[in-house]
Scaffold this active site. Structure first.
Site, PDB file in Angstrom:
ATOM      1  N   HIS A   1       0.655  -1.279  -0.043  1.00 30.58           N
ATOM      2  CA  HIS A   1       0.065   0.028   0.085  1.00 30.58           C
ATOM      3  C   HIS A   1       0.984   1.220   0.153  1.00 30.58           C
ATOM      4  O   HIS A   1       2.131   1.489   0.236  1.00 30.58           O
ATOM      5  CB  HIS A   1      -0.858  -0.086   1.295  1.00 30.58           C
ATOM      6  CG  HIS A   1      -0.127  -0.022   2.500  1.00 30.58           C
ATOM      7  ND1 HIS A   1       0.345   1.100   3.010  1.00 30.58           N
ATOM      8  CD2 HIS A   1       0.039  -0.856   3.465  1.00 30.58           C
ATOM      9  CE1 HIS A   1       1.072   0.937   4.239  1.00 30.58           C
ATOM     10  NE2 HIS A   1       0.787  -0.332   4.417  1.00 30.58           N
TER      11      HIS A   1
ATOM     12  N   ARG B   1      -5.989   1.229   4.369  1.00 35.58           N
ATOM     13  CA  ARG B   1      -4.841   1.725   3.309  1.00 35.58           C
ATOM     14  C   ARG B   1      -4.806   0.796   2.060  1.00 35.58           C
ATOM     15  O   ARG B   1      -4.157   1.205   1.077  1.00 35.58           O
ATOM     16  CB  ARG B   1      -3.659   2.019   4.298  1.00 35.58           C
ATOM     17  CG  ARG B   1      -3.126   0.428   4.986  1.00 35.58           C
ATOM     18  CD  ARG B   1      -2.134   0.994   6.045  1.00 35.58           C
ATOM     19  NE  ARG B   1      -1.597  -0.193   6.799  1.00 35.58           N
ATOM     20  CZ  ARG B   1      -2.054  -0.629   7.799  1.00 35.58           C
ATOM     21  NH1 ARG B   1      -3.337  -0.131   8.331  1.00 35.58           N
ATOM     22  NH2 ARG B   1      -1.624  -1.456   8.732  1.00 35.58           N
TER      23      ARG B   1
ATOM     24  N   GLU C   1      -1.893  -7.030   8.070  1.00 34.87           N
ATOM     25  CA  GLU C   1      -0.438  -6.842   8.706  1.00 34.87           C
ATOM     26  C   GLU C   1      -0.099  -7.671   9.800  1.00 34.87           C
ATOM     27  O   GLU C   1      -1.186  -7.848  10.467  1.00 34.87           O
ATOM     28  CB  GLU C   1      -0.104  -5.316   9.068  1.00 34.87           C
ATOM     29  CG  GLU C   1       1.409  -4.944   9.224  1.00 34.87           C
ATOM     30  CD  GLU C   1       2.460  -5.346   8.313  1.00 34.87           C
ATOM     31  OE1 GLU C   1       2.671  -6.417   8.268  1.00 34.87           O
ATOM     32  OE2 GLU C   1       3.093  -4.555   7.796  1.00 34.87           O
ATOM     33  N   TRP C   2       1.087  -7.878  10.073  1.00 36.21           N
ATOM     34  CA  TRP C   2       1.513  -8.508  11.492  1.00 36.21           C
ATOM     35  C   TRP C   2       0.849  -7.847  12.442  1.00 36.21           C
ATOM     36  O   TRP C   2       1.034  -6.585  12.712  1.00 36.21           O
ATOM     37  CB  TRP C   2       3.229  -8.233  11.595  1.00 36.21           C
ATOM     38  CG  TRP C   2       3.956  -9.186  12.257  1.00 36.21           C
ATOM     39  CD1 TRP C   2       3.508  -9.387  13.847  1.00 36.21           C
ATOM     40  CD2 TRP C   2       5.172  -9.855  12.224  1.00 36.21           C
ATOM     41  NE1 TRP C   2       4.583 -10.264  14.449  1.00 36.21           N
ATOM     42  CE2 TRP C   2       5.422 -10.540  13.248  1.00 36.21           C
ATOM     43  CE3 TRP C   2       6.025  -9.950  11.061  1.00 36.21           C
ATOM     44  CZ2 TRP C   2       6.821 -11.171  13.597  1.00 36.21           C
ATOM     45  CZ3 TRP C   2       7.003 -10.543  11.288  1.00 36.21           C
ATOM     46  CH2 TRP C   2       7.445 -11.195  12.396  1.00 36.21           C
ATOM     47  N   ASP C   3       0.386  -8.604  13.325  1.00 40.57           N
ATOM     48  CA  ASP C   3      -0.091  -8.103  14.517  1.00 40.57           C
ATOM     49  C   ASP C   3       0.920  -7.666  15.682  1.00 40.57           C
ATOM     50  O   ASP C   3       1.584  -8.475  16.037  1.00 40.57           O
ATOM     51  CB  ASP C   3      -1.412  -8.826  15.329  1.00 40.57           C
ATOM     52  CG  ASP C   3      -1.862  -8.423  16.544  1.00 40.57           C
ATOM     53  OD1 ASP C   3      -1.385  -7.478  17.038  1.00 40.57           O
ATOM     54  OD2 ASP C   3      -3.016  -8.900  16.785  1.00 40.57           O
ATOM     55  N   TYR C   4       1.032  -6.417  15.835  1.00 37.41           N
ATOM     56  CA  TYR C   4       2.151  -6.004  16.550  1.00 37.41           C
ATOM     57  C   TYR C   4       1.948  -6.030  17.859  1.00 37.41           C
ATOM     58  O   TYR C   4       3.009  -5.513  18.956  1.00 37.41           O
ATOM     59  CB  TYR C   4       2.808  -4.638  16.124  1.00 37.41           C
ATOM     60  CG  TYR C   4       3.111  -4.652  14.772  1.00 37.41           C
ATOM     61  CD1 TYR C   4       4.090  -5.359  14.171  1.00 37.41           C
ATOM     62  CD2 TYR C   4       2.603  -3.665  13.905  1.00 37.41           C
ATOM     63  CE1 TYR C   4       4.729  -5.282  12.782  1.00 37.41           C
ATOM     64  CE2 TYR C   4       3.142  -3.676  12.546  1.00 37.41           C
ATOM     65  CZ  TYR C   4       3.818  -4.304  12.296  1.00 37.41           C
ATOM     66  OH  TYR C   4       4.632  -4.448  10.849  1.00 37.41           O
TER      67      TYR C   4
END
Length: 202
Positions: free
Chosen positions: A9, A58, A82-85
């Protein structure tokens, strides 16, 4: 199947500031929208059969501005998130290094977050990437069409590692900029990176 096209993105406020962004649903910046539009000519000559996109704003906005939503039946898939932070959501690497100077996302994962976003280990992200690749192969079975994925930097890096048969930590080797197109393919039946971090000519 044809090639696998990876679209990261366009820029957001947090991608510019270096803050880790997973579930925080930020829109593109003006620059990010320009980057997304510039993806369109990079894909114009591609024979794309299926497009998968992350559910986050996004990514969906990038797919729309790149013309993919207009031209194809786009499938929204949570496995592209996305990677779960976890507890590192919104936090920069420099801030994390103040208390964990040797911390490295691709080997160490993240600190646990709230119950709804506990964070993911590299292995958990790798398993999600494997699920996504299985869906890609199923969608492209018996066709030479390419598949496009519109998603996020760290997840796409892990997915690339898994495409190549590397462990999830191998994603560390594949720096990926916003608003870029990358290409995964095969050579003599073996998986390869056929193009990486491509932007429209300025």
């Amino acid at each position: 199947m044809g090639d696998l096209l990876l679209v990261r993105h366009g820029a957001t406020a947090w991608s510019l500031s270096g803050q880790h962004t997973s579930w925080t649903d930020l829109p593109l910046t003006d620059e990010g929208r320009t980057q997304a539009r510039e993806v369109a000519p990079l894909l114009r000559s591609e024979r794309i059969g299926t497009v998968f996109v992350s559910p986050l704003k996004r990514a969906r906005e990038t797919a729309d501005l790149a013309g993919l939503a207009r031209l194809y039946d786009v499938r929204v898939d949570a496995d592209l998130s996305e990677w779960d932070y976890g507890a590192y959501e919104g936090v920069t690497t420099a801030e994390i290094h103040r208390t964990r100077p040797d911390w490295f996302l691709f080997t160490d994962g993240v600190a646990p977050g709230p119950p709804e976003h506990p964070g993911e280990s590299p292995e958990e992200v790798g398993a999600r990437a494997d699920r996504m690749l299985a869906k890609v192969r199923a969608a492209a079975a018996d066709t030479e069409d390419s598949v496009a994925l519109v998603a996020h930097g760290h997840f796409l890096r892990v997915l690339t590692a898994r495409w190549l048969g590397l462990p999830p930590s191998g994603g560390a080797f594949f720096q990926l900029g916003t608003g870029t197109v990358s290409r995964l393919g095969t050579e003599h039946g073996r998986p390869v990176v056929a193009g990486w971090n491509v932007r429209a000519a300025s």
